[in-house]
Scaffold this motif. Sequence first.
Motif, mmCIF file in Angstrom:
data_model
loop_
_atom_site.group_PDB
_atom_site.id
_atom_site.type_symbol
_atom_site.label_atom_id
_atom_site.label_comp_id
_atom_site.label_asym_id
_atom_site.label_seq_id
_atom_site.Cartn_x
_atom_site.Cartn_y
_atom_site.Cartn_z
ATOM 1 N N SER A 72 49.205 19.046 -86.363
ATOM 2 C CA SER A 72 49.596 20.356 -86.879
ATOM 3 C C SER A 72 49.999 21.226 -85.695
ATOM 4 O O SER A 72 49.499 21.045 -84.581
ATOM 5 N N PRO A 73 50.915 22.182 -85.902
ATOM 6 C CA PRO A 73 51.481 22.979 -84.796
ATOM 7 C C PRO A 73 50.433 23.676 -83.943
ATOM 8 O O PRO A 73 50.604 23.776 -82.730
ATOM 9 N N SER A 120 62.589 25.544 -72.396
ATOM 10 C CA SER A 120 62.324 26.182 -73.686
ATOM 11 C C SER A 120 61.438 25.282 -74.520
ATOM 12 O O SER A 120 61.353 24.066 -74.293
ATOM 13 N N LEU A 121 60.760 25.907 -75.462
ATOM 14 C CA LEU A 121 59.925 25.151 -76.402
ATOM 15 C C LEU A 121 60.485 25.373 -77.792
ATOM 16 O O LEU A 121 60.663 26.509 -78.228
ATOM 17 N N GLU A 122 60.805 24.258 -78.422
ATOM 18 C CA GLU A 122 61.329 24.327 -79.786
ATOM 19 C C GLU A 122 60.324 23.643 -80.697
ATOM 20 O O GLU A 122 59.279 23.220 -80.236
ATOM 21 N N GLU A 123 60.708 23.509 -81.927
ATOM 22 C CA GLU A 123 59.815 22.817 -82.849
ATOM 23 C C GLU A 123 59.746 21.336 -82.456
ATOM 24 O O GLU A 123 60.759 20.640 -82.488
ATOM 25 N N SER A 147 46.421 19.728 -75.877
ATOM 26 C CA SER A 147 46.006 20.043 -77.247
ATOM 27 C C SER A 147 44.729 20.863 -77.222
ATOM 28 O O SER A 147 44.018 20.909 -76.221
ATOM 29 N N LYS A 148 44.468 21.511 -78.342
ATOM 30 C CA LYS A 148 43.283 22.364 -78.480
ATOM 31 C C LYS A 148 42.012 21.561 -78.236
ATOM 32 O O LYS A 148 41.049 22.054 -77.659
ATOM 33 N N ALA A 149 42.032 20.308 -78.625
ATOM 34 C CA ALA A 149 40.848 19.462 -78.486
ATOM 35 C C ALA A 149 40.626 19.012 -77.038
ATOM 36 O O ALA A 149 39.741 18.209 -76.762
#
Length: 295
Positions: A72-73, A120-123, A147-149
């Motif tokens: 997930s984003p 740049s950061l895209e989807e 990642s968050k984890a």
Amino acid sequence: MQVVVYVEICTCASTSAGVMALLDFLRWRAATLLLLFVAGLDCISVHIPNDEPMYVIPDSTLVLRAHIQYGSPDELTGVTWERRPESGVPDGRAALATCPGGSPPQPVQCTVTRPNVRASLEEQASVLHVSHFAKADAGIYAVTVMSKAGQSSTALVIVREYEAVHHVSVSINVSHSSLVCGEAWGTEPQFSWLHERDAVTGSVGRVSPDGATLVVTKVPICGHFTCVVSNKLGYSSATYTAAPCESGGISGSTVAVICLVVLQILGAGLAFLLWRRYRNRNRGDRLREHLDDNI
Ligand SMILES: *[C@@H]1O[C@H](CO)[C@@H](O)[C@H](O)[C@H]1NC(C)=O
């Protein structure tokens, strides 16, 4: 120049082939990477389709596109781009760009450290541009996704400067009747051979599969042999000069001229003989007539 690098952070399905290729590609970093993968065994996979080094023409723009995959984003907390030296000082790393996390609906510009760098950061993707590429921009480009984890994944690609062909030389291998074309440097060199300015044919010799060696079948070896080495930036050549060919054999045109001269001499000789016979006969006839008149 556009090149696409895919970095995937996602389910563990594809750890095999891509990872093995990467490990093989980066032998000396294998241990580090292995640790990385063990740590992130939950869900990190990296895939680089072009595992060959990339060559960038000086002053052109290098474009690296990293494809990012996540569950997930909001798992993505950041993307960083850095350049590492391909050899030499191991801690000569240079941070190039830092991108914020999340999956933006619009492309987000990242913070960069150099005037010729843009990121740049895209989807599900991050793109790095390095304009006016110079020798100093060569190295190992690394994109790291966190990642968050607390997991991270890195993809690497070797980027080198595309170099013009320089210092071509031709040497002869007397024992094997071959000419060897050496070039001191140059990216993706293409070899071709000329003999007296014409492309080499089977009657002169045959070229090795890599093009760098010409096995000469013409005996004796004579004339000028030129090796031309070219790539996208131009070409450079060198010539090996053997003894002149005229002394070795008689050319077709020489044979034709000799034949013509011989024919002309024969023709002239025959004409002379016929003329003499004709004149003698005439003189005999006239003598006889003269005698007849006097009798
Ligand atoms: C000549 O060519 C042969 C065959 O490629 C090679 O083994 C040999 O070392 C060469 N000799 C020289 C003097 O380069």
